[in-house]
Design an enzyme around this catalytic site. Structure first.
Site, PDB file in Angstrom:
ATOM      1  CG  ASP A 297      -1.978  -1.076   1.132  1.00 12.90           C
ATOM      2  OD1 ASP A 297      -2.282  -1.535   0.027  1.00 12.90           O
ATOM      3  OD2 ASP A 297      -2.468  -1.495   2.194  1.00 12.90           O
ATOM      4  CG  ASP A 521      -8.446  -6.227   6.378  1.00 18.32           C
ATOM      5  OD1 ASP A 521      -7.294  -6.670   6.262  1.00 18.32           O
ATOM      6  OD2 ASP A 521      -9.426  -6.742   5.810  1.00 18.32           O
TER       7      ASP A 521
END
Length: 582
Positions: A297, A521
């Site tokens: 990411d 998450d």
């Protein structure tokens, strides 16, 4: 994790190979003159040698008064001995004289304290150990009567590999490391023993994780060295670490923001990458294939989530402008890639993030720019990984990008939204070719994270959708049951995917479980914590979305803990919906 992420590729690194004989430098403590009575020290110097190269490990022990800042010096006995790259100190060489200066995090040594550093070097003729060392100008080892060279050691039982050699696929032919901390959590769940012996990655998502964080809800008491020792005990052939602590980390999300601010690149280098490299370079681990997943990411955000892009953020603008991501990734690749048994795979988003032409090529270029930043080269990149911690289906058997309905291409459907890919396998193989075209080695391979993209259970389609419109066709037949491909947090209905497997398809080094199933998450609501974990509305099941997920519901499960913490309800659902089924 942000929306629209992950990538791929692999490079046969030309880093120095670890190998053979261990030449032990003696531990010598010598009295010093009265003028230097405050400084006394031991230095241990060992090397792993192979033809033309070596890795040196050095341990300094302070036997005198406390030190605040140190400089270690020595002279190479052979003019053909050259320093190439070091870690955990600032190294320099003039002629045969070598100096190593402390960094911000390891300069203070109490009485009796030790610190370790190391470097890779080259030699011609011979590679004798230095006769003496100085610490802040005072002789430690060797004194006024340098010791003679140690007697020749017996040859190693097997010949060392040639300098620079690495296996083509580090996953092939060997067992993977099973993290006992994750295994214990999985075994505690009803039915969890069915999957708990699968290898998963160890996430190093903050500086404290390097040495272990026993009080953390996300990391465990095991640090990097503990995991490596356990891998040796298990007889594992490879171990996977996630390097995940860039300055201004995950600039387009909040749940996975980290401890370092956008201007903390010096801390990232000195306090995070350097200590990890020092441990991974220790000679006892030279026969382990150490696989590092580099900064998920991160780089794709600089293409898709800056000013002018839907949902672009000020943080992404900052880390693009100051070079924190590009230079941070380059530094990590350079330091870790110099270790002979380390394999670096950079994160390269996923098809639902960069599958459009406007993102596909620019992301490949961005990855290349990082691979050659901060002294690195593409030789430090062994591969790339896609779908890390995401949910994109491995294959879509009932929807092909070339399909059309009543003369209308399925690319016009709301789900595909003009993307050029519908699943991760086709995307990974195509992106691999793109990466080769921009300058990565033609032998690079891909990893696909299949830990949570199975999408089995009763909701799994068994055939194509109705051909009324492109939307009924795609929505009725697609395996991925998310509301929107941009949804990334604790997705409802997901299942375990393919089990970790080496070389399953052309160009794919392995299917891997980099995101350990059962680890959250992000939290469904704000949960105060001291681990740098924020709250992102994409993890809130009531959130109606933003530009990056088409203003759709988030699809997240309720009652989730902070990112990395154990989420029992999700783990149970992943097992129920596993495909292939358990």
């Amino acid at each position: 994790m942000n929306v629209w992420r992950r990538l791929s590729g692999q490079r046969r690194a030309l880093a120095l190979a670890s190998a053979g004989a261990l030449v032990a430098g003696g531990l010598v403590t010598l009295p010093v003159t009265a003028a230097h009575a405050a400084t006394q020290c031991d230095v241990a110097y060992t090397t792993n040698d192979w033809p033309g190269g070596f890795t040196a490990s050095i341990t300094i022990k302070n036997l005198g008064d406390p030190i605040n800042g140190w400089t270690l010096g020595w002279t190479f006995p052979n003019s053909g001995q050259r320093l190439q790259q070091g870690w955990s100190a600032e190294f320099s060489q003039t002629g045969s004289q070598v100096t190593a200066r402390s960094l911000s995090y390891n300069g203070s040594l109490a009485t009796g304290a030790s610190t370790s550093l190391g470097f890779n070097g080259a030699w011609s003729g011979s590679n004798p150990k230095p006769a003496s060392f100085t610490l802040n100008g005072v002789v430690c080892n060797g004194g006024t009567t340098p010791p003679t060279d140690p007697p020749p050691t017996d040859p190693p039982p097997t010949d060392p590999p040639p300098a620079g050699s690495k296996v083509n696929n580090p996953y092939a032919g060997v067992r993977g490391y099973v993290n006992p901390e994750w295994k214990a959590k999985a075994d505690a769940e009803p039915g969890g023993s069915r999957v708990s012996n699968n290898p998963t990655a160890v996430w190093l998502d903050r500086i404290a994780a390097i040495n272990g964080t026993s009080g953390s809800s996300s990391n465990g008491a095991f640090g990097v060295r503990d995991h490596l020792e356990e891998a040796l005990r298990q007889g594992a052939g490879y171990i996977q670490f996630v390097i995940y602590n860039l300055p201004g980390r995950d600039c387009a999300a909040l749940a996975s923001n980290g401890e370092l601010g956008p201007n903390d690149l010096p801390r990232y280098k000195a306090e995070y990458i350097d200590p990890i490299a020092a441990i991974q370079a220790e000679s006892k681990y030279r026969n382990l294939r150490i696989i590092n997943i580099i900064e998920i990411d991160s780089l794709p955000n600089l293409v898709t989530n800056t000013s002018g892009q839907p949902g672009g953020t000020a943080m992404c603008d900052t880390v693009k402008a100051n070079g924190a991501y590009v230079n941070g990734v380059g530094y990590a690749l350079s330091k870790l890639g110099a270790i002979g048994n380390v394999y670096n795979y950079i994160d390269a988003a996923h098809h639902g993030w960069i599958g459009w032409d406007s993102n596909f090529g620019p992301t490949a270029d961005m990855l290349k720019s990082a691979a050659v930043a901060s002294g690195s080269t593409v030789a430090n990149v062994h591969g790339f990984i896609v779908n890390t911690a995401n949910y994109s289906a491995l294959r879509e058997p009932y929807v092909k990008i070339t399909d059309s309905v009543n003369g209308t291409t399925v690319r016009q459907s709301k789900w595909i939204d003009w993307n050029f890919y519908v699943d991760e396998l086709s995307f990974a193989q195509a992106f691999r070719q793109k990466l080769v075209s921009v300058g990565f080695d033609s032998n690079i391979g891909m990893l696909i994270d299949t830990s949570r993209n199975g999408w089995g259970g009763s909701a799994r389609p068994t055939g194509p959708g109705a051909t009324t419109t492109v939307d009924t066709y795609v929505n009725g037949g697609r395996i991925d049951r998310r509301i929107h491909a941009g949804n990334w947090c604790n997705q409802s209905g997901a299942g375990l995917g393919e089990r970790p497997t080496a070389a399953p398809e052309a160009g794919i080094d392995a299917y891997v479980w980099v995101k350990p199933p059962g680890e959250s998450d992000g939290s469904s609501e704000l949960i105060p914590n001291d681990e740098g974990k924020g709250f992102d509305r994409m993890c809130d099941p009531t959130y109606t979305g933003n530009a990056r997920n088409g203003n759709s519901l988030s699809g997240a499960l309720p009652n989730a803990p902070i990112s990395g913490a154990w989420f029992s309800a999700q783990f149970q659902e992943l097992m129920r919906n596993a495909y292939p089924a358990l």
